[in-house]
Scaffold this motif. Structure first.
Motif: not given
Length: 364
Positions: A126-145
């Protein structure tokens, strides 16, 4: 008739008029009736009760007002996040290169890729999935940038960088020793002038044909201009009827920097030790000042001889082929190369004569 009898008749007429409405209306029509009407209305207003209260608002309005606060909070939160993201992207674009941003954000993008294995406990999963879900949006925004910046810089590079990394083809193996003479066009070989009565006119510098024809025996001659090709090509066709100029480079081959188009000799596909750039604005228009041969800018002076005066120096360089032309040009820095070369040649001849005389004395 007596006064009493007249009084009785008048009284009877008044009584009859009160009983007859037609007679009353005809009499009142002769006089103003507005004060009567207005007074009756005012009398009605004073006797009326207070106006009724407004109707209560609908149930949906009160619910919307109560529920608008969470929505407005969410709206301002999104605006603040968007503003912060744009400001961060702007600062990163200004302070770091694309490669530096890519290197600094590798850890952030990797944190969004969390692997969940079967041997992990439920809490760890649960902790790993929560961390992945939390960091997915910033990571996608960085890749888009990174993608947008790479695309933008590629398009901008097409306007600011030379059209090719090698602007000239390779030299023939038998010409590897030949020096390359790069010539500017405007105010060096010719001058273009515009007047209202006649429009544009282009004038050839005195001695330009003899200059090109003589030096074509020793150099690979290239014209390098910051003008458009549609202007350079027809001008060079008329200027160089004997085809002494091998290549023509126009604005597409320049580097746009600080609002100006510069000649970048490093993109010529030639050994910089064997490249000379002759221009009336050499130091202001070239990114390699160590290869520059400045001459006086020409603006239609009839008695100009700058090109012809430069021939002895350029011929000497082509015949003696120094290992590196840049130290030679550095020794002429701040001086008129044509005049200084003549003075040095005279001094050299004097020394040679003195040495010959000393040699004759020793023989005796």
């Amino acid at each position: 008739m007596s006064i009493v009898t007249r009084s009785k008749r008048i009284f009877s007429i008044v009584q009859k008029s009160n009983k007859n409405p037609r007679l009353y209306s005809s009499v009142s029509a002769n006089g103003p009736n507005e004060p009567i009407i207005s007074s009756s209305i005012l009398g009605n207003q004073t006797t009326s009760s207070t106006p009724p209260p407004p109707p209560p608002p609908p149930e949906g309005a009160a619910a919307g007002k109560a529920g608008g606060q969470p929505w407005s909070f969410l709206k301002y939160t999104l605006i603040a996040a968007l503003t912060g993201g744009v400001a961060t992207a702007g600062y990163a674009t200004y302070a770091y290169t694309l490669e530096e941003v890519d290197e600094k954000t590798k850890a952030l993008r990797a944190s969004a890729k969390v692997s969940v294995t079967d041997d992990m406990s439920s809490f760890d999963k649960f902790q790993a999935m929560l961390k992945s879900a939390t960091m997915t949006v910033p990571a996608k925004l960085v890749e888009l940038y990174l993608d947008l910046r790479a695309t933008t810089e590629e398009h901008v590079r097409g306007f600011t960088e030379p059209s090719s990394e090698m602007l000239l083809p390779d030299l023939h193996p038998q010409e590897q020793h030949v020096f390359t003479l790069v010539l500017d066009l405007n105010e060096t070989l010719l001058y273009s002038d515009w007047k209202r009565d006649r429009g544009w006119r282009t004038f050839k510098r005195p001695g330009v044909e003899a200059f090109l024809e003589h030096l074509a025996q020793f150099y690979e001659i290239v014209v390098y201009s910051d003008q458009q090709a549609m202007y350079v090509d027809p001008i060079v066709d008329r200027l160089d009827e004997k085809h002494c100029i091998r290549y023509r480079l126009s604005r597409a081959a320049t580097r746009y920097q600080d609002g100006k188009h510069y000649r970048d000799l490093s993109k010529l596909n030639r050994d910089p030790r064997r490249v000379l750039y002759v221009s009336g604005n050499a130091l202001e228009s070239c990114l390699q000042p160590e290869n520059c041969v400045p001459v006086k800018p020409w603006k239609c002076e009839a008695d100009d001889t700058a090109l012809l005066d430069l021939i002895p120096f350029l011929e000497y360089v082509a015949r003696h082929r120094p290992a590196d032309i840049r130290p030679v040009l550095a020794s002429y820095q701040g001086r008129d190369i044509a005049k200084e070369f003549i003075e040095r040649s005279k001094e050299h001849q004097k020394k040679m004569q003195e040495q010959k005389q000393q040699g004759r004395l020793w023989r005796r």
